[in-house]
Design an enzyme around this catalytic site. Structure first.
Site, PDB file in Angstrom:
ATOM      1  N   TYR A 147      38.960  -3.182  18.268  1.00 41.72           N
ATOM      2  CA  TYR A 147      38.200  -3.892  19.291  1.00 41.72           C
ATOM      3  C   TYR A 147      38.640  -5.349  19.277  1.00 41.72           C
ATOM      4  CZ  TYR A 147      34.233  -5.883  21.855  1.00 41.72           C
ATOM      5  OH  TYR A 147      33.441  -6.553  22.760  1.00 41.72           O
ATOM      6  N   ASP A 242      44.014  -9.950  14.598  1.00 42.53           N
ATOM      7  CA  ASP A 242      42.671 -10.275  15.061  1.00 42.53           C
ATOM      8  C   ASP A 242      41.758 -10.227  13.838  1.00 42.53           C
ATOM      9  OD1 ASP A 242      40.191 -10.539  16.114  1.00 42.53           O
ATOM     10  OD2 ASP A 242      40.373  -8.925  17.589  1.00 42.53           O
ATOM     11  N   LYS A 270      33.075 -15.044  14.649  1.00 41.02           N
ATOM     12  CA  LYS A 270      32.006 -14.650  13.724  1.00 41.02           C
ATOM     13  C   LYS A 270      31.738 -15.696  12.623  1.00 41.02           C
ATOM     14  CE  LYS A 270      31.934  -9.970  15.276  1.00 41.02           C
ATOM     15  NZ  LYS A 270      33.039  -9.212  15.817  1.00 41.02           N
TER      16      LYS A 270
HETATM   17  C1  PLP Z   1      33.506  -9.143  17.284  1.00 46.56           C
HETATM   18  C2  PLP Z   1      34.970  -9.007  17.508  1.00 46.56           C
HETATM   19  C3  PLP Z   1      35.614  -9.560  18.638  1.00 46.56           C
HETATM   20  C4  PLP Z   1      34.858 -10.176  19.765  1.00 46.56           C
HETATM   21  O1  PLP Z   1      34.193 -11.341  19.410  1.00 46.56           O
HETATM   22  P1  PLP Z   1      32.968 -11.830  20.336  1.00 46.56           P
HETATM   23  O2  PLP Z   1      32.576 -13.134  19.705  1.00 46.56           O
HETATM   24  O3  PLP Z   1      31.933 -10.771  20.289  1.00 46.56           O
HETATM   25  O4  PLP Z   1      33.513 -12.024  21.715  1.00 46.56           O
HETATM   26  C5  PLP Z   1      36.993  -9.496  18.701  1.00 46.56           C
HETATM   27  N1  PLP Z   1      37.708  -8.915  17.715  1.00 46.56           N
HETATM   28  C6  PLP Z   1      37.124  -8.376  16.636  1.00 46.56           C
HETATM   29  C7  PLP Z   1      37.977  -7.769  15.570  1.00 46.56           C
HETATM   30  C8  PLP Z   1      35.743  -8.374  16.505  1.00 46.56           C
HETATM   31  O5  PLP Z   1      35.183  -7.785  15.435  1.00 46.56           O
END
Ligand code: PLP
Length: 433
Positions: A147, A242, A270
């Site tokens: 994601y 990511d 995060k």
């Molecule tokens: C949570 C998450 C996102 C998205 O971040 P948001 O602040 O919710 O837009 C992107 N990549 C990873 C791996 C994530 O866990």
């Protein structure tokens, strides 16, 4: 779920649906995949979260990662309270932005320059734009089940049967967008090589959660990440890690430090905001100097680098940087929790797969290995739903989906871990009665 005992949450959820789509501002909060009514939260402190019916739970969501020190940590609250008095936003540069950039570059050495944004979604969208702008190529490889936020280009799933060209898995994502997103399963190097040979010199980037936490928690096998690095270097493909979830969580330098693999670009989110809405993307200076106003790739943000958010983020990162024992402590807590969970499952003779890395944990009800998204999809999600609600009844609030990692916080005491393990035993007894 016992609606009577959660009356206020149930009322609020029903009221929320009149004016908020599905009653929530982010889908997984709605409990759709486990059923029942989401808890509306009033406050949280340390390892506990308290709902509108005044019930408190030990929790393993921690705002999906950011609250690694536990809720309402004094160092972070103090920093925010101090910043608030100087007004909430200027739309002009501040010295704190330099402080946080320098700290990020020192904690994550592959990042030579960094741009602050407001979410993980913005970070990944921007990183892909830079990779495309820099290479002049349109396509990129995405790993199934990873994601990367809700940007159009990332909302592509494999569908049944391996497809080379993605199909959108959300209405509103055009086929034109989807066709540039190439898909490969996690832990599968051969598929990456195949995509590259079928799309020779057309691929700008490969983006991956180095340790995926959005299909449940899945770990890399057989030097997978090192091989990706070699392939991307060989082919001139920009490797983007990511680390929105794993950054500052698995180690102060994230998964890239743990696995000793250096990406070209990294996306963060995060934990970086300490609970405030912050994201960031960074990498080699040569790439980041492509970003406006230094370079031609446009990316901007009215509230980016917001002084209150930077104060929270700085306090969080300073704490993690100055206290490396946080990570050894968290790893010990993770080990203790998982050992207890495994003993409980063994006692019931249930098939399971528990994954653990540092303070990220996941429990799959399955008798198979879980090495990619297809494996994760064959696990018993119905049993997970029952387990989730039994845990809630036993005072522990887990992420309301099989496809999420559990996040531990530094605030969990040894006694709390024993309580969680006792709740696992009681929950398994009740769902397997
Ligand atoms: C949570 C998450 C996102 C998205 O971040 P948001 O602040 O919710 O837009 C992107 N990549 C990873 C791996 C994530 O866990």
């Amino acid at each position: 779920m016992d609606i009577v005992n959660n009356k206020r949450s149930a009322d609020l959820f029903s009221k929320a649906q009149n004016t908020i789509p599905g009653g929530v501002n982010s889908p997984v909060r709605a409990f759709k995949s486990v059923g029942g009514t989401p808890l509306f939260i009033k406050s949280a402190k340390g390892a506990y979260i308290t709902d509108e019916d005044n019930k408190s739970y030990l929790e393993l969501i921690n705002s999906w990662g950011p609250m690694i020190l536990g809720h309402a940590h004094p160092a972070i609250l103090e920093a925010v309270q101090g910043a608030v008095n100087n007004s909430l936003s200027f739309g002009a540069p501040t010295s704190k932005e330099i402080d946080i950039a320098e700290l990020i570059c020192s904690m994550v050495p592959s990042i030579e320059k960094v741009r602050m944004v407001n979410s993980g979604t913005e970070a990944t969208m921007s990183a892909i734009r830079v990779a495309r702008g820099f290479t002049g190529k349109d396509k990129f490889i995405k790993i199934e089940g990873c994601y990367h936020g809700h940007g159009d280009a990332f909302l592509i799933a494999a569908g049944s049967g391996a497809v080379t060209m993605g199909v959108p898995n959300s209405p509103g994502v055009t086929e034109g967008t989807a066709k540039d997103t190439l898909l490969a399963p996690y832990n599968d190097v051969d598929k990456i090589e195949q995509l590259i040979s079928e799309n020779k010199d057309e691929i700008a980037a490969l983006i991956i959660e180095p340790v995926p936490g959005n299909m449940g928690l899945v770990l890399p096998t057989n030097d997978y990440l090192k091989k990706l690095r070699e392939i991307c270097t060989r082919e001139g493909i920009i490797l983007i890690f990511d680390e929105v979830m794993t950054g500052f969580r698995l180690a102060k330098g994230g998964a890239q430090e743990v696995f000793d693999v250096i990406p070209d670009m990294t996306t963060l989110g995060k934990i970086i905001g300490g609970g405030m809405p912050v994201g960031a993307y960074g990498g080699k200076a040569e790439l980041m100097d492509y970003v406006a106003p230094a370079g031609p790739v446009y990316q901007a943000g009215t509230l980016s680098g917001n002084p209150v958010a930077m104060a929270a983020g700085l306090a969080m990162l300073h704490h993690l940087n100055d206290n490396p024992s946080v990570y050894t402590d968290l790893a010990a807590k993770g080990k203790k929790l998982v050992t207890g969970i495994q003993a409980a499952l063994d006692r019931k003779n249930l098939p399971y797969k528990v994954t653990l890395l540092g303070s990220m944990v996941c429990l799959f009800f399955t008798d198979k290995e879980v090495n990619n998204f297809a494996d994760a999809q064959t696990t018993n999600t119905e049993k997970f739903g029952k387990f989730f609600h039994a845990m809630l009844d036993n005072g522990v609030y887990l992420p309301p989906s099989q496809y999420e990692s559990w996040f531990m916080s530094q605030a969990l005491t040894d006694e709390n871990l024993d309580e969680i393990i006792a709740a696992v035993n009681a929950s398994l007894d009740s769902i397997e009665a």
